[in-house]
Design an enzyme around this catalytic site. Structure first.
Site, PDB file in Angstrom:
ATOM      1  N   LYS A 245      12.456   1.867  19.262  1.00  0.00           N
ATOM      2  CA  LYS A 245      13.140   1.569  18.049  1.00  0.00           C
ATOM      3  C   LYS A 245      14.524   2.509  18.194  1.00  0.00           C
ATOM      4  O   LYS A 245      14.432   3.608  18.365  1.00  0.00           O
ATOM      5  CB  LYS A 245      12.488   1.930  16.704  1.00  0.00           C
ATOM      6  CG  LYS A 245      13.219   1.406  15.477  1.00  0.00           C
ATOM      7  CD  LYS A 245      12.404   1.268  14.362  1.00  0.00           C
ATOM      8  CE  LYS A 245      12.519   0.425  13.159  1.00  0.00           C
ATOM      9  NZ  LYS A 245      11.873   0.381  12.040  1.00  0.00           N
ATOM     10  N   GLU A 328       1.606  -4.038   0.050  1.00  0.00           N
ATOM     11  CA  GLU A 328       1.792  -3.696  -1.335  1.00  0.00           C
ATOM     12  C   GLU A 328       0.397  -4.314  -2.105  1.00  0.00           C
ATOM     13  O   GLU A 328       0.087  -3.618  -3.473  1.00  0.00           O
ATOM     14  CB  GLU A 328       2.942  -4.653  -1.797  1.00  0.00           C
ATOM     15  CG  GLU A 328       4.194  -3.932  -1.536  1.00  0.00           C
ATOM     16  CD  GLU A 328       4.558  -4.423   0.042  1.00  0.00           C
ATOM     17  OE1 GLU A 328       3.833  -4.950   0.771  1.00  0.00           O
ATOM     18  OE2 GLU A 328       5.791  -3.995   0.471  1.00  0.00           O
ATOM     19  N   ARG A 356       4.477 -10.039  -4.053  1.00  0.00           N
ATOM     20  CA  ARG A 356       3.233 -10.293  -3.455  1.00  0.00           C
ATOM     21  C   ARG A 356       2.029  -9.748  -3.977  1.00  0.00           C
ATOM     22  O   ARG A 356       0.861 -10.057  -3.402  1.00  0.00           O
ATOM     23  CB  ARG A 356       3.296 -10.267  -1.829  1.00  0.00           C
ATOM     24  CG  ARG A 356       3.547  -8.788  -1.334  1.00  0.00           C
ATOM     25  CD  ARG A 356       3.357  -8.634   0.130  1.00  0.00           C
ATOM     26  NE  ARG A 356       4.035  -9.826   0.750  1.00  0.00           N
ATOM     27  CZ  ARG A 356       4.207  -9.972   2.087  1.00  0.00           C
ATOM     28  NH1 ARG A 356       3.627  -8.921   2.670  1.00  0.00           N
ATOM     29  NH2 ARG A 356       4.740 -11.011   2.544  1.00  0.00           N
TER      30      ARG A 356
HETATM   31  C1  LIG Z   1       6.328  -7.132   2.176  1.00  0.00           C
HETATM   32  C2  LIG Z   1       7.624  -6.220   2.576  1.00  0.00           C
HETATM   33  N1  LIG Z   1       7.368  -4.832   2.404  1.00  0.00           N
HETATM   34  C3  LIG Z   1       8.381  -4.033   2.587  1.00  0.00           C
HETATM   35  C4  LIG Z   1       9.566  -4.476   3.492  1.00  0.00           C
HETATM   36  C5  LIG Z   1      10.534  -3.572   3.986  1.00  0.00           C
HETATM   37  N2  LIG Z   1      10.797  -3.692   5.359  1.00  0.00           N
HETATM   38  C6  LIG Z   1      11.525  -4.028   6.096  1.00  0.00           C
HETATM   39  S1  LIG Z   1      11.162  -3.886   7.742  1.00  0.00           S
HETATM   40  C7  LIG Z   1      10.179  -2.689   7.520  1.00  0.00           C
HETATM   41  C8  LIG Z   1       9.326  -1.979   8.493  1.00  0.00           C
HETATM   42  C9  LIG Z   1       8.691  -3.096   9.486  1.00  0.00           C
HETATM   43  O1  LIG Z   1       8.337  -2.473  10.629  1.00  0.00           O
HETATM   44  P1  LIG Z   1       8.004  -3.412  11.753  1.00  0.00           P
HETATM   45  O2  LIG Z   1       7.263  -4.571  11.476  1.00  0.00           O
HETATM   46  O3  LIG Z   1       7.270  -2.361  12.785  1.00  0.00           O
HETATM   47  O4  LIG Z   1       9.078  -3.737  12.426  1.00  0.00           O
HETATM   48  P2  LIG Z   1      10.292  -2.637  13.173  1.00  0.00           P
HETATM   49  O5  LIG Z   1      11.494  -2.430  12.164  1.00  0.00           O
HETATM   50  O6  LIG Z   1       9.639  -1.376  13.753  1.00  0.00           O
HETATM   51  O7  LIG Z   1      10.818  -3.503  14.209  1.00  0.00           O
HETATM   52  C10 LIG Z   1       9.869  -2.606   5.947  1.00  0.00           C
HETATM   53  C11 LIG Z   1       8.792  -1.851   5.456  1.00  0.00           C
HETATM   54  C12 LIG Z   1       9.304  -5.789   3.703  1.00  0.00           C
HETATM   55  N3  LIG Z   1      10.308  -6.486   4.416  1.00  0.00           N
HETATM   56  N4  LIG Z   1       8.513  -6.784   3.320  1.00  0.00           N
HETATM   57 MG   LIG Z   2       7.581  -1.119  14.311  1.00  0.00          MG
END
Ligand SMILES: Cc1ncc(C[n+]2csc(CCOP(=O)(O)OP(=O)(O)O)c2C)c(N)n1
Ligand SMILES: [Mg+2]
Ligand SMILES: CC(=O)[C@@H](O)[C@H](O)COP(=O)(O)O
Length: 601
Positions: A245, A328, A356
């Protein structure tokens, strides 16, 4: 040398040699850094998927093959490779590119919801449809992050996908070991094993999936080979790609907090400039103070500890701080379990993500009268994050929850007070909701009536404006405008919007018109509950509820979207004048329509 702006679509990419394709990566990274540091957005996630996106669009033929992105915040490179490099500078701005896939932008964009952990279910459904229709020449490719895979919905989908060997879904796991912070849990620990040499591949294979990997997620040749092999298997398969990342941008690579997950833009993300603290930091500071005198308080986050302001509490009370991953639903019911065990959980979420976990809130928390406090940040219009990120449904959803008490503070002082009052409730759930951005200056009451704050005495009984949450500044501006035209306007703020305070009903009975103003969907919002309470009391007073109309909002600034929803002072004053006296007020008509924004995002 192919310019990025000249890439009209993936076919241009497939026409390149592997070496030529590889030369695009540094240029894409530079474009991302130059653009996103100006516009704001998800810099780190997109820097991590440059090679992966190139390989995906060279192996699969979008839009015939469907490439689906979980959450979609990492789809900027996908947009660059599908003919939108030239528009990237408009990212997250009204009329410009969305920060997530957008079907109206491109046929290559399939799903738009920015809530995590949904992509595998989309893919399962799409693959089932293709199976029923006998479609065999369109790959279904689902890209999911390691963080999103901690969401329960993803495992519900895996349970279905793995059960059908004849229904090929290609799962591309983008494993960069992080959500914002390092991804937590047993599953993250297992991925760490899989990234190592000679690890057992049993987990996915025992679920009916072929497992390919780990693959270097920054080596286009290796990625293409693995993706082509996956495409040829004709069965469900998971390709485990290991990425970094923030790769290629030193500030992101060195950002231990979240690898520049979401950055403010130089040109668009300016702080409000009024010098006030953010709602998030006021909450976080107050909770950390409470933690000292309340050893029963535990803080729960769903992979968003820092963004929801829990950093200070976590530093002081690490043993009472829980990160459950992007989960969540689990967070809410685990909170009910913690309450059962004598703790007082504070679950800090962005308002939109509580959607959700509604069933868990309703039947695990409220039905059991569990003393859980929900703190909902980014409530109301957030703006540039688009339709699924506005927190515009919480005050409607929470109206439905028996026994839940809901506070909507108007400023920092009332937020601190609401939080202390909420954690003092022991016989049921409470919720405190506030918007994104700065709190603005405090708005003191000029008096109280049976617990309701009076923000302005009207000197007449024409209009009672019930200000809800962060709309107090706008409501006072409306009162000023109407008063200048001889109307008597009183402005009150109940602070606790559920249950409806009896004194509010009393006040309403003594006015010619009641107007409620909220930064929430109008349908079933706090205003509707007030109107219902007045009606139940037999009041003949007409009630006009003002809130966000029932449609999905396009991305844009909070102020513009509020104005567009009719929630600016000018719009509100004009609407009330017309209702009261059925006539336009010339001056109101000609004043420039700018949103009066007390709390800017
Ligand atoms: C249901 C939900 N909870 C929280 C979020 C906030 N959120 C957006 S991206 C993220 C992290 C995602 O991690 P990952 O799937 O590993 O993707 P990366 O950013 O590492 O590419 C979060 C917690 C969301 N988009 N949806
Ligand atoms: Mg990730
Ligand atoms: C994609 C996602 O859900 C979050 O990263 C969100 O975009 C961050 O929003 P804020 O910038 O308001 O913290």
């Amino acid at each position: 040398m192919l310019s990025l702006e000249s890439i009209q679509g993936p076919a241009d990419l497939r026409a390149l040699s592997p070496e030529q394709a590889g030369l695009l990566a540094p240029r894409i990274r530079q474009l991302l850094v130059d653009t996103v540091t100006r516009t704001g957005g998800h810099l780190g996630p997109n820097l991590g998927v440059v090679e992966l996106s190139i390989a995906l669009h060279r192996v699969f033929e979008s839009p015939r093959d469907r490439i689906l992105w979980d959450t979609g915040h990492q789809a900027y490179v996908h947009k660059i490779l599908t003919g939108r490099a030239g528009a990237l500078a408009t990212l997250r701005q009204a009329g410009g590119l969305s920060g997530y896939p957008s079907r109206k932008e491109s046929e290559h964009d399939v799903i738009e919801n920015s809530h995590a952990s949904t992509v595998l279910s989309w893919a399962d459904g799409l693959a089932r449809a293709q199976g029923i229709q006998g479609v065999v020449d369109r790959a279904v490719v689902a890209v999911i992050g390691d963080g999103a895979l901690t969401g329960g919905m993803a495992w519900e989908a895996l349970n279905n996908i793995g059960a059908a060997a004849d229904r090929p879904v290609i799962i591309v796991l983008n494993d960069n070991t992080r959500s914002y912070a390092p991804t937590i849990g047993a599953f993250a620990d297992h991925l760490a094993l899989l990234r190592g040499p000679g690890a057992p591949k049993a987990l996915f294979e025992s679920l009916g999936l072929a497992y390919l990997g780990p693959v270097d997620g920054h080596d286009i040749t290796s990625l293409e080979a693995a993706l082509r092999r996956a495409a040829g298997l004709g069965r469900p398969v998971l390709v485990h790609c290991v990425t970094e990342k923030g790769r290629g941008h030193t500030p992101a690579e060195q950002d231990e907090m979240d690898r520049c997950h979401a950055v403010r833009g130089r040109s668009t993300g300016k702080a409000s400039g009024d010098g006030s603290r953010s709602w998030t930091s006021v909450f976080g500071g107050e909770l950390a103070e409470l933690g000292a005198s309340r050893p029963d308080i535990v803080a729960i986050t769903a992979a968003m500890l820092a963004p929801t302001g829990l950093g200070e509490f976590a530093r002081r009370y690490p043993d009472r701080t829980i990160d459950v991953g992007i989960a969540e639903q689990h967070a809410v019911t685990a909170a009910a379990g913690l309450a059962l065990g004598g703790m007082h959980p504070v679950v800090a979420l962005y308002a939109t993500f509580l959607n959700r976990a509604f069933d868990q809130l309703l039947l695990d928390t409220a039905l059991h009268r569990a003393p859980v406090t929900f703190v909902l940040d980014r409530a109301g219009v957030t703006g540039d994050d688009g339709a699924s990120h506005n927190g515009m449904w919480d005050m409607s959803l929470l109206q439905l929850v028996p026994g839940l008490r809901l506070a909507a503070p108007r400023d920092a002082a009332t937020l601190r007070r609401a939080l202390r009052e909420a954690v003092a409730v022991h016989d049921g759930p409470t919720a405190v909701r506030f918007p994104k951005g700065s709190t603005g200056g405090d708005i003191p009451a000029v008096g109280t009536i049976a617990g309701i704050d009076v923000l302005r005495r009207g000197g007449g009984e024409d209009v009672l404006i019930v200000s809800l949450g962060a709309m107090a500044g706008t409501c006072l501006e409306v009162a000023d405008r109407l008063t200048r035209h001889g109307f008597g306007v009183t402005v009150v703020d109940p602070r606790w919007v559920k249950p409806v305070a009896p004194a509010l009903v009393e006040l309403g009975l003594n006015h010619r018109l009641v107007a409620t103003v909220e930064d929430n969907g109008r349908a079933g919002g706090a205003g509707s509950a007030i109107a219902q309470a007045l009606s139940d009391a037999g009041a003949a007073t007409p009630v006009r509820t003002f809130g966000i109309p029932q449609h999905f909002l396009e991305h844009g600034t909070r102020a513009d979207l509020l104005a567009g929803a009719g929630l600016s002072a000018q719009h509100l004053a004009r609407a009330l004048a017309e209702i009261l006296f059925g006539r336009e007020i010339e001056e109101l008509e000609h004043q420039p329509l700018v949103a009066v924004e007390q709390h800017s995002g």
